[in-house]
Design a protein around this motif. Sequence first.
Motif, PDB file in Angstrom:
ATOM      1  N   GLN A  86      27.940  55.808  55.759  1.00  0.00           N
ATOM      2  CA  GLN A  86      27.948  54.391  55.422  1.00  0.00           C
ATOM      3  C   GLN A  86      28.166  54.171  53.930  1.00  0.00           C
ATOM      4  OE1 GLN A  86      24.246  52.910  57.000  1.00  0.00           O
ATOM      5  NE2 GLN A  86      24.987  52.907  59.101  1.00  0.00           N
ATOM      6  N   THR A  87      27.572  55.025  53.102  1.00  0.00           N
ATOM      7  CA  THR A  87      27.750  54.912  51.657  1.00  0.00           C
ATOM      8  C   THR A  87      29.198  55.165  51.280  1.00  0.00           C
ATOM      9  OG1 THR A  87      25.475  55.619  51.286  1.00  0.00           O
ATOM     10  CG2 THR A  87      26.977  55.794  49.422  1.00  0.00           C
ATOM     11  N   LYS A  88      29.806  56.200  51.884  1.00  0.00           N
ATOM     12  CA  LYS A  88      31.203  56.509  51.611  1.00  0.00           C
ATOM     13  C   LYS A  88      32.102  55.335  52.024  1.00  0.00           C
ATOM     14  CE  LYS A  88      32.888  60.442  53.351  1.00  0.00           C
ATOM     15  NZ  LYS A  88      33.699  61.507  53.955  1.00  0.00           N
ATOM     16  N   THR A  89      31.809  54.738  53.160  1.00  0.00           N
ATOM     17  CA  THR A  89      32.581  53.591  53.639  1.00  0.00           C
ATOM     18  C   THR A  89      32.483  52.418  52.664  1.00  0.00           C
ATOM     19  OG1 THR A  89      32.205  54.248  55.934  1.00  0.00           O
ATOM     20  CG2 THR A  89      32.883  51.971  55.559  1.00  0.00           C
ATOM     21  N   VAL A  90      31.292  52.141  52.163  1.00  0.00           N
ATOM     22  CA  VAL A  90      31.099  51.034  51.215  1.00  0.00           C
ATOM     23  C   VAL A  90      31.852  51.298  49.917  1.00  0.00           C
ATOM     24  CG1 VAL A  90      29.392  49.874  49.759  1.00  0.00           C
ATOM     25  CG2 VAL A  90      28.913  50.235  52.175  1.00  0.00           C
ATOM     26  N   ILE A  91      31.779  52.531  49.408  1.00  0.00           N
ATOM     27  CA  ILE A  91      32.455  52.863  48.157  1.00  0.00           C
ATOM     28  C   ILE A  91      33.973  52.755  48.313  1.00  0.00           C
ATOM     29  CG2 ILE A  91      32.942  54.756  46.549  1.00  0.00           C
ATOM     30  CD1 ILE A  91      29.983  55.597  46.945  1.00  0.00           C
ATOM     31  N   ILE A  92      34.510  53.297  49.393  1.00  0.00           N
ATOM     32  CA  ILE A  92      35.961  53.240  49.622  1.00  0.00           C
ATOM     33  C   ILE A  92      36.426  51.800  49.801  1.00  0.00           C
ATOM     34  CG2 ILE A  92      37.784  53.850  51.268  1.00  0.00           C
ATOM     35  CD1 ILE A  92      36.308  56.542  51.644  1.00  0.00           C
ATOM     36  N   THR A  93      35.691  51.028  50.598  1.00  0.00           N
ATOM     37  CA  THR A  93      36.052  49.628  50.824  1.00  0.00           C
ATOM     38  C   THR A  93      35.997  48.834  49.524  1.00  0.00           C
ATOM     39  OG1 THR A  93      35.175  49.755  53.076  1.00  0.00           O
ATOM     40  CG2 THR A  93      35.493  47.556  52.156  1.00  0.00           C
ATOM     41  N   SER A  94      34.985  49.079  48.711  1.00  0.00           N
ATOM     42  CA  SER A  94      34.866  48.383  47.428  1.00  0.00           C
ATOM     43  C   SER A  94      36.012  48.749  46.496  1.00  0.00           C
ATOM     44  CB  SER A  94      33.535  48.731  46.755  1.00  0.00           C
ATOM     45  OG  SER A  94      32.461  48.293  47.546  1.00  0.00           O
ATOM     46  N   ALA A  95      36.395  50.022  46.478  1.00  0.00           N
ATOM     47  CA  ALA A  95      37.500  50.460  45.625  1.00  0.00           C
ATOM     48  C   ALA A  95      38.816  49.822  46.068  1.00  0.00           C
ATOM     49  CB  ALA A  95      37.612  51.979  45.647  1.00  0.00           C
ATOM     50  N   ILE A  96      39.060  49.787  47.359  1.00  0.00           N
ATOM     51  CA  ILE A  96      40.290  49.169  47.878  1.00  0.00           C
ATOM     52  C   ILE A  96      40.309  47.682  47.557  1.00  0.00           C
ATOM     53  CG2 ILE A  96      41.536  48.551  49.991  1.00  0.00           C
ATOM     54  CD1 ILE A  96      40.641  51.298  51.110  1.00  0.00           C
ATOM     55  N   LEU A  97      39.218  46.997  47.816  1.00  0.00           N
ATOM     56  CA  LEU A  97      39.139  45.565  47.533  1.00  0.00           C
ATOM     57  C   LEU A  97      39.293  45.298  46.040  1.00  0.00           C
ATOM     58  CD1 LEU A  97      38.773  42.768  48.728  1.00  0.00           C
ATOM     59  CD2 LEU A  97      36.319  43.070  48.524  1.00  0.00           C
ATOM     60  N   GLY A  98      38.688  46.131  45.208  1.00  0.00           N
ATOM     61  CA  GLY A  98      38.834  45.996  43.759  1.00  0.00           C
ATOM     62  C   GLY A  98      40.287  46.172  43.346  1.00  0.00           C
ATOM     63  N   GLY A  99      40.978  47.151  43.946  1.00  0.00           N
ATOM     64  CA  GLY A  99      42.399  47.360  43.657  1.00  0.00           C
ATOM     65  C   GLY A  99      43.248  46.163  44.044  1.00  0.00           C
ATOM     66  N   VAL A 100      42.948  45.574  45.188  1.00  0.00           N
ATOM     67  CA  VAL A 100      43.689  44.389  45.638  1.00  0.00           C
ATOM     68  C   VAL A 100      43.465  43.235  44.662  1.00  0.00           C
ATOM     69  CG1 VAL A 100      43.809  42.625  47.459  1.00  0.00           C
ATOM     70  CG2 VAL A 100      43.722  45.041  48.074  1.00  0.00           C
ATOM     71  N   ILE A 101      42.238  43.025  44.242  1.00  0.00           N
ATOM     72  CA  ILE A 101      41.938  41.934  43.307  1.00  0.00           C
ATOM     73  C   ILE A 101      42.640  42.155  41.974  1.00  0.00           C
ATOM     74  CG2 ILE A 101      40.072  40.863  41.961  1.00  0.00           C
ATOM     75  CD1 ILE A 101      38.288  41.280  44.458  1.00  0.00           C
ATOM     76  N   VAL A 102      42.605  43.392  41.460  1.00  0.00           N
ATOM     77  CA  VAL A 102      43.296  43.698  40.204  1.00  0.00           C
ATOM     78  C   VAL A 102      44.797  43.461  40.349  1.00  0.00           C
ATOM     79  CG1 VAL A 102      43.944  45.592  38.649  1.00  0.00           C
ATOM     80  CG2 VAL A 102      41.562  45.279  39.306  1.00  0.00           C
ATOM     81  N   SER A 103      45.366  43.864  41.483  1.00  0.00           N
ATOM     82  CA  SER A 103      46.802  43.661  41.717  1.00  0.00           C
ATOM     83  C   SER A 103      47.156  42.174  41.707  1.00  0.00           C
ATOM     84  CB  SER A 103      47.218  44.278  43.054  1.00  0.00           C
ATOM     85  OG  SER A 103      47.002  45.660  43.046  1.00  0.00           O
ATOM     86  N   TYR A 104      46.382  41.372  42.421  1.00  0.00           N
ATOM     87  CA  TYR A 104      46.630  39.927  42.436  1.00  0.00           C
ATOM     88  C   TYR A 104      46.491  39.336  41.035  1.00  0.00           C
ATOM     89  CZ  TYR A 104      46.900  39.216  47.499  1.00  0.00           C
ATOM     90  OH  TYR A 104      47.292  39.217  48.805  1.00  0.00           O
ATOM     91  N   ASP A 105      45.482  39.770  40.309  1.00  0.00           N
ATOM     92  CA  ASP A 105      45.260  39.263  38.959  1.00  0.00           C
ATOM     93  C   ASP A 105      46.453  39.597  38.052  1.00  0.00           C
ATOM     94  OD1 ASP A 105      43.626  38.081  36.845  1.00  0.00           O
ATOM     95  OD2 ASP A 105      43.467  40.138  36.099  1.00  0.00           O
ATOM     96  N   MET A 106      46.932  40.832  38.129  1.00  0.00           N
ATOM     97  CA  MET A 106      48.073  41.230  37.304  1.00  0.00           C
ATOM     98  C   MET A 106      49.333  40.451  37.702  1.00  0.00           C
ATOM     99  SD  MET A 106      47.374  45.331  37.068  1.00  0.00           S
ATOM    100  CE  MET A 106      48.896  45.703  36.231  1.00  0.00           C
ATOM    101  N   PHE A 107      49.543  40.276  38.994  1.00  0.00           N
ATOM    102  CA  PHE A 107      50.711  39.542  39.477  1.00  0.00           C
ATOM    103  C   PHE A 107      50.688  38.097  38.978  1.00  0.00           C
ATOM    104  CE2 PHE A 107      52.431  36.656  42.725  1.00  0.00           C
ATOM    105  CZ  PHE A 107      53.769  37.002  42.654  1.00  0.00           C
ATOM    106  N   PHE A 108      49.561  37.435  39.147  1.00  0.00           N
ATOM    107  CA  PHE A 108      49.491  36.033  38.734  1.00  0.00           C
ATOM    108  C   PHE A 108      49.512  35.873  37.220  1.00  0.00           C
ATOM    109  CE2 PHE A 108      47.878  35.399  43.122  1.00  0.00           C
ATOM    110  CZ  PHE A 108      48.850  34.498  43.529  1.00  0.00           C
TER     111      PHE A 108
END
Length: 64
Positions: free
Chosen positions: A31-53
């Motif tokens: 469960q911890t690994k799942t939370v860390i991976i999901t958080s990293a992916i979501l963080g990457g998506v947010i950074v990508s959107y921020d850079m794009f905009f």
Amino acid sequence: MEKKSKKNFFKDIKGEYKRIIWPSKEELRKQTKTVIITSAILGGVIVSYDMFFSLLMDLLAKYV
């Protein structure tokens, strides 16, 4: 709150505490690994959107 009520309150808490089902170490790791991976992916998506905009806003500011 009367004395008897406080005693029952703490007795009930102790009873509820015994009902808790704690995860095993393996389940907790999974469960911890799942939370860390999901958080990293979501963080990457947010950074990508921020850079794009940010880039889009810079382009608009440049041409407008």
